[in-house]
Design a protein around this motif. Structure first.
Motif, mmCIF file in Angstrom:
data_model
loop_
_atom_site.group_PDB
_atom_site.id
_atom_site.type_symbol
_atom_site.label_atom_id
_atom_site.label_comp_id
_atom_site.label_asym_id
_atom_site.label_seq_id
_atom_site.Cartn_x
_atom_site.Cartn_y
_atom_site.Cartn_z
ATOM 1 N N CYS A 298 1.959 -98.431 21.952
ATOM 2 C CA CYS A 298 0.699 -98.578 21.176
ATOM 3 C C CYS A 298 -0.406 -99.280 21.891
ATOM 4 C CB CYS A 298 0.710 -97.645 19.724
ATOM 5 S SG CYS A 298 2.110 -97.029 19.327
ATOM 6 N N GLY A 299 -1.592 -98.861 21.726
ATOM 7 C CA GLY A 299 -3.256 -99.542 21.185
ATOM 8 C C GLY A 299 -2.850 -101.240 22.323
ATOM 9 N N SER A 300 -2.937 -101.778 21.311
ATOM 10 C CA SER A 300 -3.082 -103.602 22.639
ATOM 11 C C SER A 300 -1.828 -103.914 23.032
ATOM 12 C CB SER A 300 -3.978 -104.587 21.366
ATOM 13 O OG SER A 300 -5.105 -104.362 21.270
ATOM 14 N N SER A 301 -0.564 -103.140 22.831
ATOM 15 C CA SER A 301 0.257 -103.916 22.824
ATOM 16 C C SER A 301 1.246 -103.314 23.943
ATOM 17 C CB SER A 301 1.802 -103.544 21.616
ATOM 18 O OG SER A 301 1.457 -104.372 20.455
ATOM 19 N N SER A 345 5.394 -104.494 19.916
ATOM 20 C CA SER A 345 4.822 -103.903 18.894
ATOM 21 C C SER A 345 4.760 -105.997 18.143
ATOM 22 C CB SER A 345 5.526 -102.688 18.479
ATOM 23 O OG SER A 345 4.980 -103.469 17.072
ATOM 24 N N GLN A 346 3.214 -105.592 17.971
ATOM 25 C CA GLN A 346 2.950 -106.898 17.079
ATOM 26 C C GLN A 346 3.268 -106.878 15.783
ATOM 27 O OE1 GLN A 346 1.961 -108.735 13.764
ATOM 28 N NE2 GLN A 346 0.550 -106.680 13.715
ATOM 29 N N SER A 347 3.032 -105.270 14.983
ATOM 30 C CA SER A 347 4.276 -105.239 13.436
ATOM 31 C C SER A 347 5.631 -104.684 13.988
ATOM 32 C CB SER A 347 2.890 -104.727 12.853
ATOM 33 O OG SER A 347 3.258 -102.771 13.268
ATOM 34 N N THR A 350 4.828 -99.838 14.007
ATOM 35 C CA THR A 350 4.784 -98.631 14.113
ATOM 36 C C THR A 350 5.218 -97.380 14.264
ATOM 37 O OG1 THR A 350 3.138 -100.508 15.661
ATOM 38 C CG2 THR A 350 2.810 -98.540 15.956
ATOM 39 N N VAL A 396 -7.749 -106.508 12.046
ATOM 40 C CA VAL A 396 -7.117 -105.659 12.180
ATOM 41 C C VAL A 396 -7.511 -105.934 14.028
ATOM 42 C CG1 VAL A 396 -7.608 -103.433 12.855
ATOM 43 C CG2 VAL A 396 -7.627 -104.033 10.446
ATOM 44 N N ALA A 397 -8.038 -106.306 14.746
ATOM 45 C CA ALA A 397 -7.790 -106.394 15.946
ATOM 46 C C ALA A 397 -6.735 -107.542 16.618
ATOM 47 C CB ALA A 397 -9.116 -106.606 16.699
ATOM 48 N N SER A 398 -6.218 -106.893 17.068
ATOM 49 C CA SER A 398 -4.859 -107.924 17.774
ATOM 50 C C SER A 398 -5.557 -108.783 18.215
ATOM 51 C CB SER A 398 -4.351 -107.092 18.249
ATOM 52 O OG SER A 398 -2.954 -108.075 18.430
ATOM 53 N N LYS A 476 -11.284 -103.019 22.447
ATOM 54 C CA LYS A 476 -11.500 -104.461 21.502
ATOM 55 C C LYS A 476 -13.111 -104.337 21.445
ATOM 56 C CE LYS A 476 -9.023 -105.725 20.365
ATOM 57 N NZ LYS A 476 -7.494 -105.746 20.800
ATOM 58 N N GLU A 479 -12.797 -100.775 18.612
ATOM 59 C CA GLU A 479 -12.369 -101.189 17.325
ATOM 60 C C GLU A 479 -13.245 -102.013 16.447
ATOM 61 O OE1 GLU A 479 -8.947 -104.074 18.545
ATOM 62 O OE2 GLU A 479 -8.749 -102.312 16.769
HETATM 63 O O1 M6R Z 1 1.453 -103.610 15.363
HETATM 64 P P1 M6R Z 1 0.971 -102.751 16.624
HETATM 65 O O2 M6R Z 1 1.125 -103.679 17.897
HETATM 66 O O3 M6R Z 1 2.651 -101.942 17.429
HETATM 67 O O4 M6R Z 1 0.519 -102.438 16.956
HETATM 68 C C1 M6R Z 1 -0.178 -101.101 17.535
HETATM 69 C C2 M6R Z 1 -1.457 -100.526 17.745
HETATM 70 O O5 M6R Z 1 -1.764 -100.285 16.726
HETATM 71 C C3 M6R Z 1 -2.701 -101.733 17.896
HETATM 72 O O6 M6R Z 1 -2.756 -102.388 18.577
HETATM 73 C C4 M6R Z 1 -4.353 -101.460 17.478
HETATM 74 O O7 M6R Z 1 -4.368 -101.287 18.522
HETATM 75 C C5 M6R Z 1 -4.874 -102.954 17.134
HETATM 76 N N1 M6R Z 1 -5.956 -101.946 16.404
HETATM 77 C C6 M6R Z 1 -5.202 -103.206 18.720
HETATM 78 O O8 M6R Z 1 -6.205 -103.858 18.061
#
Ligand code: M6R
Length: 595
Positions: A298-301, A345-347, A350, A396-398, A476, A479
């Motif tokens: 999702c998102g940046s990932s 996924s960063q976290s 998700t 928050v912004a990756s 980026k 957001e």
């Molecule tokens: O933790 P994740 O990488 O799974 O999160 C996915 C998105 O929620 C995340 O990349 C979001 O788009 C960021 N805020 C982007 O900067």
């Protein structure tokens, strides 16, 4: 989404909770609350409000002495952010007090079917849980009442529960939302994320789903949902205070942008040695066996996934299907005969990704999770995992996690293809230096960003990899600056969206490919002829005097690692000029644990 923290120990509990909540604030920050148990363990004092922790801190009565407390920072799901909807929530009689991270999907049904006659002051799903526990506590001991109530809950929850009739115990319950517990001597701290534990404990454990527990003095009792005792094993906490502090930077985002050359070097260090790649052989075998790879994110990932798709297809000549997790959760693409799934996924928490991962696991298809959190649910659920080694990302912004995802996917594809390791390392080291050049030129990027601050719409355009970076660049900017932005394949703009272009619209062209350079420049001219504010980000080898941002030459395939840093800084400075809360943009949360 939402952060919870609980503490029992010798320190003043309100300090520990407030400190912990400040570190968890990235998980949600529209309201905040704490419940302090007084020293005699007879009363619970609740302080809560809409807004940030700093605002609540001054409202807390400093005369209350407490060594036992719970707290919550909220990202609203049910009910607008206001004082009443803030946690902690209390049951009707005041006996049960809870904080909750997650979503109870069937809360309305429980309300109607089980809690007739109960009075609800908030719009939240959490107040239903407090009252359901109270209902059962009338006929059974509190530990059994919590488990009985839990049996009705559908959804995700990490809950901390106080029982006013026995304030010697802190109860907790965890399913599908993260919860960790740390201990040092007689101090116990429990929280949604390891960052809240730093400075208080040096050992911790990650709690598995369907865990119920009680903290009493310096003891932790763990059970499963059927009451069977679970054994516990603490591990060493490996995160330092510096890692989660801003240091001399004004914002975490700027600190994290600056850490990116180090992130690349850390990935080289962790996944290669002099002669060979250091990646699990079985993982490589498994990927080689597959006839098609599926990337879910999702998102940046997800945008890192676009670039990963390019790498795998180019370097390995294997086809890749990219899946938006929230879509794949309900409509899985047609599967090949020998699929292999990669989750980025960063976290690692998700919810949309986890839903797909569970589904894929049920189908006995092999999976790889690439995350920045080794304790995450996705790591636990997948067959293989790769750590991003980006260090804790707090803004928050990756930024650095995105860059680590792209870098790691390049290393992974190269290792499977057995590309000359020296060559790969050399190219990546050149990239790290090119990023350092960009960082050294950040005042210049700050000047360029001035062209964007008054705009309502910004386009980023490019072809191939530059298009994929455009998507991330636009996300980026949106957001953190709240300016509407779109990433466009540069040839596609003329098929409709060019109608939006006028003298107030910046169009940022990213140009790193010789083959497409001239045609992308033509596409930019199509917009500047209609008075758009043209901005170019170009590799040195085809730059000319009019270009705005000229980047040191790097291998074309790795150019996203450099162009994306320029776009991160552009977004950062636009937001800085606008006076926005850069690390905690409105409506967002770092870890999106609801579908
Ligand atoms: O933790 P994740 O990488 O799974 O999160 C996915 C998105 O929620 C995340 O990349 C979001 O788009 C960021 N805020 C982007 O900067």
């Amino acid at each position: 989404m939402c952060g919870i923290v609980g503490y029992i120990g010798s320190k003043p509990a309100n300090h520990v909770i407030i400190n912990g909540l400040k570190k968890l604030e990235y998980r949600g920050y529209d309201s905040v609350g704490v419940a302090l148990v007084n020293e005699d363990k007879t009363e619970i004092e609740i302080f809560k409000d809409k807004g940030r922790i700093l605002d609540l801190e001054i409202q807390i009565d400093k005369n209350i002495k407490s060594h036992f407390a719970i707290g919550h920072t909220r990202w609203a799901t049910h009910g607008e952010p206001n004082k009443v909807n803030s946690h902690p929530h209390m049951s009707n009689s005041g006996r049960v007090v809870v904080v909750h991270n997650g979503v109870i999907e069937n809360y309305n049904q429980i309300k109607k079917e089980k809690l007739k006659g109960y009075n609800f002051v908030s719009e939240t799903d959490t107040e239903v849980v407090a009252n359901l526990i109270e209902l059962y506590s009338k006929i059974m001991p509190m530990d059994e009442a919590i488990l009985a109530a839990t049996a009705h809950l559908k959804g995700s929850y990490a809950l901390l529960v106080l029982d006013k009739m026995d304030l010697n115990k802190l109860y907790f319950i965890k399913n599908k939302a993260p919860l960790l517990i740390g201990q040092k001597d007689d101090e116990i701290i429990i929280a949604s994320d390891i960052v809240a534990l730093v400075g208080y404990t040096d050992k911790y454990m990650y709690l598995e789903d369907m865990t119920f527990g009680i903290v009493m003095d310096d003891k932790i009792i763990l059970k499963d949902f059927y009451g069977k005792e679970l054994s516990s094993k603490m591990v060493q906490l490996q995160i330092s205070c510096e890692e989660i502090e801003k240091g001399n930077y004004e914002h975490f985002m700027l600190k994290e942008i600056n850490e990116q050359p180090t992130v690349i070097r850390k990935l080289i260090y962790n996944y290669t040695d002099n002669e060979k790649y250091e990646i699990d052989k079985n993982l490589i075998k498994e990927i080689k066996k597959a006839d098609k790879l599926y990337i879910v994110a999702c998102g940046s990932s997800l945008y890192a996934g676009y670039i990963a798709k390019y790498y795998f297809e180019k370097i390995l000549n294997i086809s890749i299907e990219l899946c938006i997790a929230s879509e794949a959760a309900y409509l899985l693409p047609k599967l090949s005969k020998k699929p292999f799934f990669i989750f980025i996924s960063q976290s690692g928490e998700t919810a949309d990704c986890i839903k797909v991962l569970k589904n894929i696991k049920d189908k006995k298809i092999k999976t790889l999770a690439i995350t920045n959190n080794i304790d995450s649910t996705m790591i636990r659920l997948s067959d293989y995992n790769l750590n991003l080694y980006a260090g804790k990302e707090i803004a928050v912004a990756s930024t650095k996690a995105y860059l680590a995802q792209v870098t790691l996917m390049y290393i992974l594809a190269s290792s499977i293809a057995k590309t000359d390791i020296k060559c790969v390392k050399k190219k990546l080291n050149i990239v790290a230096m090119a990023i350092e050049d960009v960082l050294g030129n950040r005042e210049y990027i700050r000047d360029i960003s001035r062209k964007m601050i008054d705009s309502e719409t910004v386009f980023y355009i490019g072809r191939g990899l530059d298009y994929y970076v455009s998507l991330e660049a636009a996300l980026k900017l949106k957001e953190i600056s709240y300016i509407h932005a779109e990433g466009y394949a540069s040839g596609e703009l003329k098929h409709g969206s060019i109608a939006l272009v006028n003298e107030d619209v910046p169009v940022v062209a990213i140009i790193t490919n010789k083959e497409t350079e001239l045609i992308t420049r033509s596409n930019l001219i199509e917009t500047t002829s209609r008075k758009a504010i043209g901005i170019t980000i170009v590799l040195e080898e085809f730059a000319n005097e009019e270009d705005d941002m000229v980047l040191s030459n790097v291998d074309g395939d790795l150019s996203p690692l450099v162009t994306s840093v320029v776009c991160q800084l552009l977004a950062y400075y636009v937001s800085l000029y606008k006076g926005n809360d850069i690390d905690k943009p409105k409506n967002l949360a770092k870890s999106v644990t609801v579908e």
